[in-house]
Design a protein around this motif. Sequence first.
Motif, short mmCIF file in Angstrom:
data_model
loop_
_atom_site.label_atom_id
_atom_site.label_comp_id
_atom_site.label_asym_id
_atom_site.label_seq_id
_atom_site.Cartn_x
_atom_site.Cartn_y
_atom_site.Cartn_z
N LEU A 20 -28.72 33.70 -25.30
CA LEU A 20 -29.65 32.87 -26.04
C LEU A 20 -28.96 32.22 -27.24
CD1 LEU A 20 -32.54 31.86 -26.35
CD2 LEU A 20 -33.05 33.92 -27.66
N GLY A 21 -28.12 32.99 -27.92
CA GLY A 21 -27.37 32.45 -29.06
C GLY A 21 -26.45 31.31 -28.64
N GLN A 22 -25.77 31.49 -27.52
CA GLN A 22 -24.88 30.44 -27.02
C GLN A 22 -25.68 29.19 -26.64
OE1 GLN A 22 -22.74 32.33 -23.85
NE2 GLN A 22 -21.47 33.55 -25.22
N THR A 23 -26.81 29.40 -26.02
CA THR A 23 -27.66 28.27 -25.63
C THR A 23 -28.15 27.51 -26.86
OG1 THR A 23 -28.36 29.48 -23.66
CG2 THR A 23 -29.73 27.61 -24.34
N VAL A 24 -28.57 28.25 -27.88
CA VAL A 24 -29.05 27.62 -29.11
C VAL A 24 -27.91 26.84 -29.77
CG1 VAL A 24 -29.88 28.09 -31.45
CG2 VAL A 24 -30.94 29.23 -29.49
N GLU A 25 -26.73 27.42 -29.82
CA GLU A 25 -25.58 26.72 -30.40
C GLU A 25 -25.28 25.44 -29.64
OE1 GLU A 25 -22.13 29.18 -30.83
OE2 GLU A 25 -23.20 30.67 -32.01
N ALA A 26 -25.30 25.49 -28.31
CA ALA A 26 -25.03 24.31 -27.50
C ALA A 26 -26.08 23.23 -27.75
CB ALA A 26 -24.99 24.69 -26.02
N LEU A 27 -27.34 23.63 -27.83
CA LEU A 27 -28.41 22.65 -28.10
C LEU A 27 -28.28 22.06 -29.50
CD1 LEU A 27 -31.48 24.44 -26.46
CD2 LEU A 27 -30.34 22.34 -25.68
N ALA A 28 -27.94 22.90 -30.45
CA ALA A 28 -27.77 22.41 -31.83
C ALA A 28 -26.61 21.42 -31.90
CB ALA A 28 -27.53 23.58 -32.77
N ALA A 29 -25.53 21.70 -31.19
CA ALA A 29 -24.38 20.79 -31.18
C ALA A 29 -24.76 19.44 -30.57
CB ALA A 29 -23.22 21.41 -30.43
N LYS A 30 -25.58 19.48 -29.52
CA LYS A 30 -25.99 18.24 -28.87
C LYS A 30 -26.91 17.41 -29.76
CE LYS A 30 -25.50 19.39 -24.01
NZ LYS A 30 -26.18 19.52 -22.72
N THR A 31 -27.68 18.05 -30.59
CA THR A 31 -28.61 17.32 -31.45
C THR A 31 -27.99 16.91 -32.77
OG1 THR A 31 -29.48 19.38 -32.38
CG2 THR A 31 -30.64 18.47 -30.47
N ASP A 32 -26.80 17.37 -33.08
CA ASP A 32 -26.13 17.00 -34.33
C ASP A 32 -25.43 15.65 -34.14
OD1 ASP A 32 -24.93 16.85 -36.77
OD2 ASP A 32 -23.82 18.74 -36.60
N VAL A 33 -26.18 14.58 -34.34
CA VAL A 33 -25.69 13.23 -34.08
C VAL A 33 -24.53 12.88 -35.01
CG1 VAL A 33 -26.34 10.79 -34.08
CG2 VAL A 33 -27.94 12.51 -33.23
#
Length: 148
Positions: A28-41
């Motif tokens: 879950l932590g890895q998934t959240v990090e990946a999503l956060a990276a994708k949303t950091d324009v």
Amino acid sequence: MSQPPHDEPTAASPEELREQVEHTREELGQTVEALAAKTDVKARAQEKAAEAKQQAVAKAGELKAKAAQTAAQVQEKIPEPVKDKAAQAAGQVREKAAQAGHVWEEKAPAPVRIKTSQGAQLARDNRNALLAAAGVAVVVWLAVRRKR
């Protein structure tokens, strides 16, 4: 409702259950990090800009090397008598420029000499830009002249 809501088998012991929970937290932590990276324009734009800069620097290096190679090839093709004449002419021009500089230093007022020396220093500092502008001017002049 006798089956758990997920595909994983239930833990047989509390220790296995803790391990499954820890594993799920990591995923879950890895998934959240990946999503956060994708949303950091902003960060993604900075990465793209850095990548583009690296590509531009690499291309500039290639072009510089190619230009040096072409210049060397052109210089090899120039006959020696022409090179000698050009060297003599350059020496004469330097000599005349030095003479004119001495006359200028003797006759020009101090404020004019100061401004002139500042302008000359600025030209020396921006030599590449001036040479590029002169090259463009020559190409434009030749193009206009050719159309006539």
